[in-house]
Scaffold this motif. Structure first.
Motif, PDB file in Angstrom:
ATOM      1  N   GLN A 238      46.592  35.571  40.373  1.00 48.62           N
ATOM      2  CA  GLN A 238      47.335  34.401  39.919  1.00 48.62           C
ATOM      3  C   GLN A 238      46.589  33.627  38.830  1.00 48.62           C
ATOM      4  O   GLN A 238      47.155  32.723  38.218  1.00 48.62           O
ATOM      5  N   SER A 239      45.330  33.978  38.593  1.00 53.15           N
ATOM      6  CA  SER A 239      44.503  33.192  37.682  1.00 53.15           C
ATOM      7  C   SER A 239      44.673  33.635  36.233  1.00 53.15           C
ATOM      8  O   SER A 239      45.036  34.779  35.935  1.00 53.15           O
ATOM      9  N   GLU A 240      44.364  32.704  35.342  1.00 51.20           N
ATOM     10  CA  GLU A 240      44.337  33.039  33.916  1.00 51.20           C
ATOM     11  C   GLU A 240      43.238  34.045  33.626  1.00 51.20           C
ATOM     12  O   GLU A 240      43.395  34.927  32.766  1.00 51.20           O
ATOM     13  N   ASP A 241      42.116  33.937  34.353  1.00 46.94           N
ATOM     14  CA  ASP A 241      41.013  34.883  34.150  1.00 46.94           C
ATOM     15  C   ASP A 241      41.444  36.321  34.388  1.00 46.94           C
ATOM     16  O   ASP A 241      40.981  37.246  33.712  1.00 46.94           O
ATOM     17  N   PHE A 242      42.315  36.531  35.371  1.00 44.01           N
ATOM     18  CA  PHE A 242      42.799  37.879  35.662  1.00 44.01           C
ATOM     19  C   PHE A 242      43.551  38.445  34.462  1.00 44.01           C
ATOM     20  O   PHE A 242      43.363  39.612  34.080  1.00 44.01           O
ATOM     21  N   ARG A 243      44.394  37.628  33.854  1.00 48.06           N
ATOM     22  CA  ARG A 243      45.155  38.082  32.679  1.00 48.06           C
ATOM     23  C   ARG A 243      44.221  38.334  31.498  1.00 48.06           C
ATOM     24  O   ARG A 243      44.351  39.331  30.782  1.00 48.06           O
ATOM     25  N   VAL A 244      43.256  37.425  31.323  1.00 49.29           N
ATOM     26  CA  VAL A 244      42.297  37.583  30.235  1.00 49.29           C
ATOM     27  C   VAL A 244      41.474  38.859  30.430  1.00 49.29           C
ATOM     28  O   VAL A 244      41.281  39.649  29.495  1.00 49.29           O
ATOM     29  N   GLY A 245      40.994  39.070  31.652  1.00 50.66           N
ATOM     30  CA  GLY A 245      40.139  40.217  31.929  1.00 50.66           C
ATOM     31  C   GLY A 245      40.849  41.543  31.807  1.00 50.66           C
ATOM     32  O   GLY A 245      40.315  42.495  31.214  1.00 50.66           O
ATOM     33  N   ALA A 248      41.647  42.175  28.090  1.00 43.55           N
ATOM     34  CA  ALA A 248      40.445  42.520  27.332  1.00 43.55           C
ATOM     35  C   ALA A 248      40.010  43.953  27.628  1.00 43.55           C
ATOM     36  O   ALA A 248      39.564  44.675  26.729  1.00 43.55           O
ATOM     37  N   PHE A 249      40.157  44.376  28.881  1.00 47.29           N
ATOM     38  CA  PHE A 249      39.808  45.757  29.234  1.00 47.29           C
ATOM     39  C   PHE A 249      40.681  46.746  28.471  1.00 47.29           C
ATOM     40  O   PHE A 249      40.188  47.731  27.909  1.00 47.29           O
ATOM     41  N   LEU A 250      41.978  46.487  28.449  1.00 39.60           N
ATOM     42  CA  LEU A 250      42.894  47.390  27.754  1.00 39.60           C
ATOM     43  C   LEU A 250      42.657  47.391  26.243  1.00 39.60           C
ATOM     44  O   LEU A 250      42.819  48.431  25.577  1.00 39.60           O
ATOM     45  N   ASP A 251      42.263  46.232  25.729  1.00 45.36           N
ATOM     46  CA  ASP A 251      42.012  46.110  24.286  1.00 45.36           C
ATOM     47  C   ASP A 251      40.589  46.507  23.912  1.00 45.36           C
ATOM     48  O   ASP A 251      40.215  46.426  22.734  1.00 45.36           O
ATOM     49  N   LYS A 252      39.792  46.896  24.928  1.00 47.86           N
ATOM     50  CA  LYS A 252      38.393  47.279  24.706  1.00 47.86           C
ATOM     51  C   LYS A 252      37.598  46.159  24.018  1.00 47.86           C
ATOM     52  O   LYS A 252      36.836  46.391  23.079  1.00 47.86           O
ATOM     53  N   GLN A 253      37.789  44.942  24.541  1.00 44.71           N
ATOM     54  CA  GLN A 253      37.075  43.782  24.031  1.00 44.71           C
ATOM     55  C   GLN A 253      36.364  43.066  25.180  1.00 44.71           C
ATOM     56  O   GLN A 253      36.706  43.250  26.352  1.00 44.71           O
ATOM     57  N   ALA A 254      35.391  42.242  24.840  1.00 42.25           N
ATOM     58  CA  ALA A 254      34.716  41.439  25.861  1.00 42.25           C
ATOM     59  C   ALA A 254      35.601  40.276  26.266  1.00 42.25           C
ATOM     60  O   ALA A 254      36.137  39.574  25.399  1.00 42.25           O
ATOM     61  N   PRO A 255      35.826  40.066  27.555  1.00 40.33           N
ATOM     62  CA  PRO A 255      36.700  38.969  27.971  1.00 40.33           C
ATOM     63  C   PRO A 255      36.046  37.602  27.763  1.00 40.33           C
ATOM     64  O   PRO A 255      34.827  37.464  27.837  1.00 40.33           O
ATOM     65  N   LYS A 256      36.863  36.611  27.473  1.00 40.07           N
ATOM     66  CA  LYS A 256      36.395  35.223  27.355  1.00 40.07           C
ATOM     67  C   LYS A 256      37.068  34.432  28.471  1.00 40.07           C
ATOM     68  O   LYS A 256      38.152  33.890  28.304  1.00 40.07           O
ATOM     69  N   PHE A 257      36.393  34.407  29.614  1.00 43.24           N
ATOM     70  CA  PHE A 257      36.980  33.792  30.802  1.00 43.24           C
ATOM     71  C   PHE A 257      37.040  32.271  30.684  1.00 43.24           C
ATOM     72  O   PHE A 257      36.178  31.638  30.081  1.00 43.24           O
ATOM     73  N   LYS A 258      38.064  31.700  31.283  1.00 47.11           N
ATOM     74  CA  LYS A 258      38.298  30.260  31.232  1.00 47.11           C
ATOM     75  C   LYS A 258      37.894  29.563  32.524  1.00 47.11           C
ATOM     76  O   LYS A 258      37.811  28.347  32.572  1.00 47.11           O
ATOM     77  N   GLY A 259      37.729  30.340  33.582  1.00 46.91           N
ATOM     78  CA  GLY A 259      37.389  29.742  34.857  1.00 46.91           C
ATOM     79  C   GLY A 259      38.571  29.114  35.568  1.00 46.91           C
ATOM     80  O   GLY A 259      38.433  28.247  36.416  1.00 46.91           O
ATOM     81  N   ARG A 260      39.759  29.614  35.251  1.00 38.46           N
ATOM     82  CA  ARG A 260      40.961  29.071  35.910  1.00 38.46           C
ATOM     83  C   ARG A 260      42.032  30.176  36.000  1.00 38.46           C
ATOM     84  O   ARG A 260      41.912  31.190  35.387  1.00 38.46           O
TER      85      ARG A 260
END
Length: 260
Positions: A238-245, A248-260
């Motif tokens: 349910q978190s924004e971090d899950f969507r970001v992570g 980023a994995f699919l895009d082969k980039q480093a995730p920038k987590f928001k902590g929410r």
């Protein structure tokens, strides 16, 4: 930087550094130290700039345990009150919602070890010793050691340490699983910082939920613990971090987590 009589704290780079500060009596634990440590933890819990905590000892040890000079003249009710205060401290460490690392710069004995046992991870200086010598003075590991030690190293090994009062060195503590890493004394704080940085580079939401699932799951059956893990997986999703992570994995980039 803020400093009390027996606990020092500085906040730097998102980390609250807490130092037990009774070096003249080997950081022995009394009511003022435990109260001030609890207050420092409460501040770290509500301070949004603090993402993790590192606890160490001032002087040459982490802590020799409860203040035996005080114990020798205290009433049973006063001893029980001290233990309950210590249990509140260890419980707060476990429920802080942020990783708490113990940097064991020297011996951690009795109540001092019980503080460390409540931490998320433990790093030890190579010369440090560990143990529960309470039985040698007719006492019990009453700050949570009888609960946490067997969960860390197993019932049989815990029984040996609790019932004999034997001390072990850092290498043996690492082999048993009591500490996570052993390092040279002059590298201890840097290693603790590096390990905490590794944790803080991950999603704060996922770190918090992973710790809660692990900690709570220990008191459940295997099936209940697995179900709890699945529920926490759903919470993380349910978190924004899950969507970001995941993106980023699919895009082969480093995730920038928001902590929410």
């Amino acid at each position: 930087m803020f400093e009390t009589d027996v606990v020092r704290c500085r906040i730097e780079g998102g980390v609250a550094w807490l130092e037990l500060n009774r070096p003249d009596c080997l950081n022995a634990m009394n009511r003022p130290l435990l109260r001030q440590l609890l207050a420092a933890l409460e501040r770290a819990a509500v301070d949004e700039t603090v993402r993790g905590v590192i606890v160490s000892g001032g002087g040459r040890v982490f802590s020799a345990g409860a203040d035996i000079r005080w114990l020798s003249q205290a009433s049973p009710d006063e001893v029980r009150e001290l233990a309950r205060l210590a249990v509140a401290v260890t419980r707060r460490i476990e429920t802080l919602g942020k990783p708490v690392l113990a940097a064991l710069n020297g011996d951690a004995l009795g109540g001092g070890l019980e503080i460390a046992e409540a931490c998320t991870l433990r790093l030890a200086a190579s010369h440090a010793r560990f143990g529960h010598p309470e039985v040698k003075i007719g006492a019990v590991a009453g700050f949570g050691g009888t609960t946490r030690l067997p969960r860390l190293i197993g019932k049989g090994r815990a029984a040996e340490l609790l019932l004999t009062g034997r001390l072990i060195d850092a290498d043996e503590a690492c082999r048993l699983g009591l500490v996570n890493r052993v390092t040279a004394a002059d590298r201890l704080l840097a290693e603790a910082q590096a390990l905490l940085d590794e944790i803080l580079a991950q999603s704060p939401v996922a770190v918090r939920l992973s710790w809660e699932a692990l900690h709570r799951g220990l008191s459940l059956s295997e099936d209940e613990s697995a179900a709890l893990g699945a529920d926490y997986f759903g919470l993380a999703a349910q978190s924004e971090d899950f969507r970001v992570g995941t993106r980023a994995f699919l895009d082969k980039q480093a995730p920038k987590f928001k902590g929410r």
